[in-house]
Design a protein around this motif. Structure first.
Motif, short mmCIF file in Angstrom:
data_model
loop_
_atom_site.label_atom_id
_atom_site.label_comp_id
_atom_site.label_asym_id
_atom_site.label_seq_id
_atom_site.Cartn_x
_atom_site.Cartn_y
_atom_site.Cartn_z
N MET A 1 55.60 27.43 -45.64
CA MET A 1 55.83 27.39 -44.22
C MET A 1 57.06 28.23 -43.92
O MET A 1 58.02 28.22 -44.68
N ASN A 2 57.03 28.92 -42.81
CA ASN A 2 58.14 29.78 -42.43
C ASN A 2 58.80 29.23 -41.16
O ASN A 2 58.38 29.52 -40.06
N TRP A 3 59.86 28.43 -41.36
CA TRP A 3 60.57 27.82 -40.24
C TRP A 3 61.40 28.87 -39.50
O TRP A 3 61.89 29.81 -40.12
N PRO A 4 61.60 28.69 -38.18
CA PRO A 4 62.44 29.63 -37.43
C PRO A 4 63.91 29.61 -37.86
O PRO A 4 64.65 30.55 -37.61
N ASP A 5 64.33 28.56 -38.52
CA ASP A 5 65.72 28.40 -38.98
C ASP A 5 65.77 28.77 -40.47
O ASP A 5 65.17 28.09 -41.31
N VAL A 6 66.51 29.82 -40.80
CA VAL A 6 66.56 30.27 -42.20
C VAL A 6 67.14 29.21 -43.14
O VAL A 6 66.77 29.15 -44.31
N GLU A 7 68.05 28.39 -42.62
CA GLU A 7 68.61 27.33 -43.46
C GLU A 7 67.54 26.32 -43.85
O GLU A 7 67.53 25.82 -44.98
N ILE A 8 66.65 26.00 -42.94
CA ILE A 8 65.57 25.06 -43.25
C ILE A 8 64.61 25.68 -44.26
O ILE A 8 64.11 25.01 -45.16
N ASN A 9 64.37 26.97 -44.14
CA ASN A 9 63.49 27.65 -45.10
C ASN A 9 64.00 27.57 -46.52
O ASN A 9 63.21 27.64 -47.46
N ALA A 10 65.29 27.42 -46.70
CA ALA A 10 65.87 27.38 -48.04
C ALA A 10 65.77 26.00 -48.69
O ALA A 10 66.09 25.85 -49.87
N ILE A 11 65.33 25.00 -47.95
CA ILE A 11 65.29 23.63 -48.48
C ILE A 11 64.03 23.43 -49.31
O ILE A 11 62.92 23.55 -48.81
N GLU A 12 64.23 23.14 -50.59
CA GLU A 12 63.11 22.96 -51.50
C GLU A 12 63.12 21.61 -52.21
O GLU A 12 62.12 21.23 -52.80
N ASN A 13 64.25 20.91 -52.15
CA ASN A 13 64.33 19.64 -52.88
C ASN A 13 65.32 18.70 -52.20
O ASN A 13 65.94 19.05 -51.19
N ARG A 14 65.46 17.51 -52.75
CA ARG A 14 66.33 16.49 -52.16
C ARG A 14 67.77 16.95 -52.08
O ARG A 14 68.46 16.71 -51.08
N ASP A 15 68.27 17.61 -53.11
CA ASP A 15 69.66 18.09 -53.09
C ASP A 15 69.87 19.10 -51.97
O ASP A 15 70.89 19.07 -51.28
N ASP A 16 68.90 20.00 -51.78
CA ASP A 16 69.00 20.98 -50.69
C ASP A 16 69.06 20.27 -49.35
O ASP A 16 69.84 20.64 -48.46
N LEU A 17 68.22 19.23 -49.17
CA LEU A 17 68.22 18.49 -47.91
C LEU A 17 69.56 17.80 -47.70
O LEU A 17 70.12 17.85 -46.60
N ALA A 18 70.09 17.19 -48.73
CA ALA A 18 71.39 16.51 -48.61
C ALA A 18 72.48 17.49 -48.20
O ALA A 18 73.29 17.19 -47.31
N LEU A 19 72.51 18.66 -48.80
CA LEU A 19 73.51 19.67 -48.43
C LEU A 19 73.31 20.15 -47.00
O LEU A 19 74.28 20.35 -46.26
N TYR A 20 72.06 20.33 -46.60
CA TYR A 20 71.77 20.76 -45.23
C TYR A 20 72.27 19.71 -44.22
O TYR A 20 72.92 20.05 -43.23
N LEU A 21 71.99 18.44 -44.48
CA LEU A 21 72.39 17.39 -43.55
C LEU A 21 73.90 17.24 -43.47
O LEU A 21 74.46 17.08 -42.37
N THR A 22 74.58 17.31 -44.60
CA THR A 22 76.04 17.22 -44.54
C THR A 22 76.62 18.45 -43.85
O THR A 22 77.63 18.36 -43.15
N GLY A 23 75.97 19.60 -44.01
CA GLY A 23 76.39 20.80 -43.29
C GLY A 23 76.19 20.67 -41.80
O GLY A 23 77.04 21.12 -41.01
N LEU A 24 75.07 20.07 -41.38
CA LEU A 24 74.86 19.83 -39.94
C LEU A 24 75.97 18.95 -39.38
O LEU A 24 76.50 19.23 -38.30
N ALA A 25 76.29 17.90 -40.10
CA ALA A 25 77.35 16.99 -39.64
C ALA A 25 78.68 17.74 -39.51
O ALA A 25 79.40 17.55 -38.52
N ALA A 26 79.00 18.60 -40.45
CA ALA A 26 80.24 19.37 -40.39
C ALA A 26 80.24 20.30 -39.17
O ALA A 26 81.26 20.43 -38.48
N LYS A 27 79.10 20.94 -38.90
CA LYS A 27 79.01 21.83 -37.73
C LYS A 27 79.19 21.07 -36.43
O LYS A 27 79.80 21.57 -35.48
N ILE A 28 78.69 19.86 -36.37
CA ILE A 28 78.85 19.03 -35.17
C ILE A 28 80.31 18.64 -35.01
O ILE A 28 80.90 18.76 -33.93
N ARG A 29 80.93 18.18 -36.11
CA ARG A 29 82.33 17.75 -36.07
C ARG A 29 83.27 18.85 -35.63
O ARG A 29 84.19 18.62 -34.85
#
Length: 86
Positions: A1-29
């Motif tokens: 699948m080709n998501w419009p968000d390149v960061e989401i496209n890079a998520i392939e496993n649980r660790d990638d998801l965890a890093l993405y979510l903590t990164g989202l939180a940092a961007k919000i903060r």
């Protein structure tokens, strides 16, 4: 699948998801990402409503049907969409 968000496209496993979510939180903060749903209840509600209506997103944006089985990237997309979905 080709998501419009390149960061989401890079998520392939649980660790990638965890890093993405903590990164989202940092961007919000630090103000790099604004959100329409700042409280937990509105965020969770938006996640549920976007998930229920994601067929339209897939049809109009992804140009393919919504998958029946989510993967790690889909979970990230739900989180990301819930930040702005009203």
């Amino acid at each position: 699948m080709n998501w419009p968000d390149v960061e989401i496209n890079a998520i392939e496993n649980r660790d990638d998801l965890a890093l993405y979510l903590t990164g989202l939180a940092a961007k919000i903060r630090d103000g790099r990402l604004s959100v329409a749903n700042p409280s937990t209840d509105t965020f969770v509600d938006s996640a549920g409503r976007w998930t229920m209506s994601m067929d339209s997103f897939f049809k109009n944006v992804m140009k393919e049907p919504a998958p029946e089985t989510p993967d790690w990237a889909m979970i990230a997309a739900i989180f990301r969409a819930a930040l702005v979905y009203e």
